[in-house]
Design a protein around this motif. Structure first.
Motif, mmCIF file in Angstrom:
data_model
loop_
_atom_site.group_PDB
_atom_site.id
_atom_site.type_symbol
_atom_site.label_atom_id
_atom_site.label_comp_id
_atom_site.label_asym_id
_atom_site.label_seq_id
_atom_site.Cartn_x
_atom_site.Cartn_y
_atom_site.Cartn_z
ATOM 1 N N LYS A 42 36.100 -0.444 -20.508
ATOM 2 C CA LYS A 42 35.246 -1.689 -20.811
ATOM 3 C C LYS A 42 36.716 -1.567 -22.200
ATOM 4 C CE LYS A 42 30.957 -3.665 -19.401
ATOM 5 N NZ LYS A 42 29.927 -4.166 -19.955
ATOM 6 N N SER A 62 28.375 -12.566 -29.052
ATOM 7 C CA SER A 62 26.513 -12.108 -28.237
ATOM 8 C C SER A 62 26.557 -11.179 -29.890
ATOM 9 C CB SER A 62 28.191 -10.557 -27.875
ATOM 10 O OG SER A 62 28.678 -9.762 -28.613
ATOM 11 N N LYS A 86 20.214 -4.000 -28.171
ATOM 12 C CA LYS A 86 19.961 -3.930 -26.695
ATOM 13 C C LYS A 86 20.672 -2.522 -26.222
ATOM 14 C CE LYS A 86 20.313 -9.173 -27.167
ATOM 15 N NZ LYS A 86 20.847 -10.631 -26.519
ATOM 16 N N GLU A 88 22.769 -3.208 -23.695
ATOM 17 C CA GLU A 88 24.713 -3.717 -23.765
ATOM 18 C C GLU A 88 25.187 -3.491 -24.561
ATOM 19 O OE1 GLU A 88 21.485 -5.547 -22.824
ATOM 20 O OE2 GLU A 88 21.959 -6.989 -23.280
ATOM 21 N N ASP A 89 24.656 -2.859 -26.000
ATOM 22 C CA ASP A 89 25.300 -2.915 -27.138
ATOM 23 C C ASP A 89 25.664 -1.084 -27.466
ATOM 24 O OD1 ASP A 89 23.182 -4.484 -28.935
ATOM 25 O OD2 ASP A 89 25.006 -5.886 -28.259
#
Length: 119
Positions: A42, A62, A86, A88-89
């Motif tokens: 990413k 976010s 989370k 996704e962090d």
């Protein structure tokens, strides 16, 4: 010029971490400071920014409500407190310094500290 991040590590979902960035070699109090992150595959994204005086902050959607950026100009330090983490962090977190003037832009990056959120 050096920006040295610390405080990353492995944390369970819902946990907290406090990242630190030690700055040296430039006039820290004249620079806005930010935290960015980059996950594998990413693009690097802005997490939070604080103005040179510390009087104003801004957060990525976010991270709003889950993180707090702060700085200590006497110690040349900037911090990122992250809560309710989370999966996704999970990313490499980078410290960034920037000074914008009418005639030039100057910015510096740290080497990053890894944050992994996993059970």
């Amino acid at each position: 010029v050096q920006l040295v991040e610390s405080g990353g590590g492995l944390v369970q979902p819902g946990g907290s971490l406090r990242l630190s960035c030690a700055a040296s070699g430039f006039t820290f109090s004249s620079y806005a400071m930010s935290w960015y992150r980059q996950a594998p595959g990413k693009e690097r994204e802005l997490v939070a920014t604080i103005t040179s005086s510390g009087g104003s902050t801004n957060y990525a959607d976010s991270m709003k409500g889950r993180s707090t950026i702060s700085r200590d100009n006497a110690k040349n330090m900037v911090y990122l407190q992250m809560n309710s983490l989370k999966p996704e962090d999970t990313a490499m977190y980078y410290c960034h310094a920037q000074r914008l003037t009418a005639t030039y832009t100057r910015d510096y990056w740290g080497q990053g500290t890894q944050v992994t959120v996993s059970s």
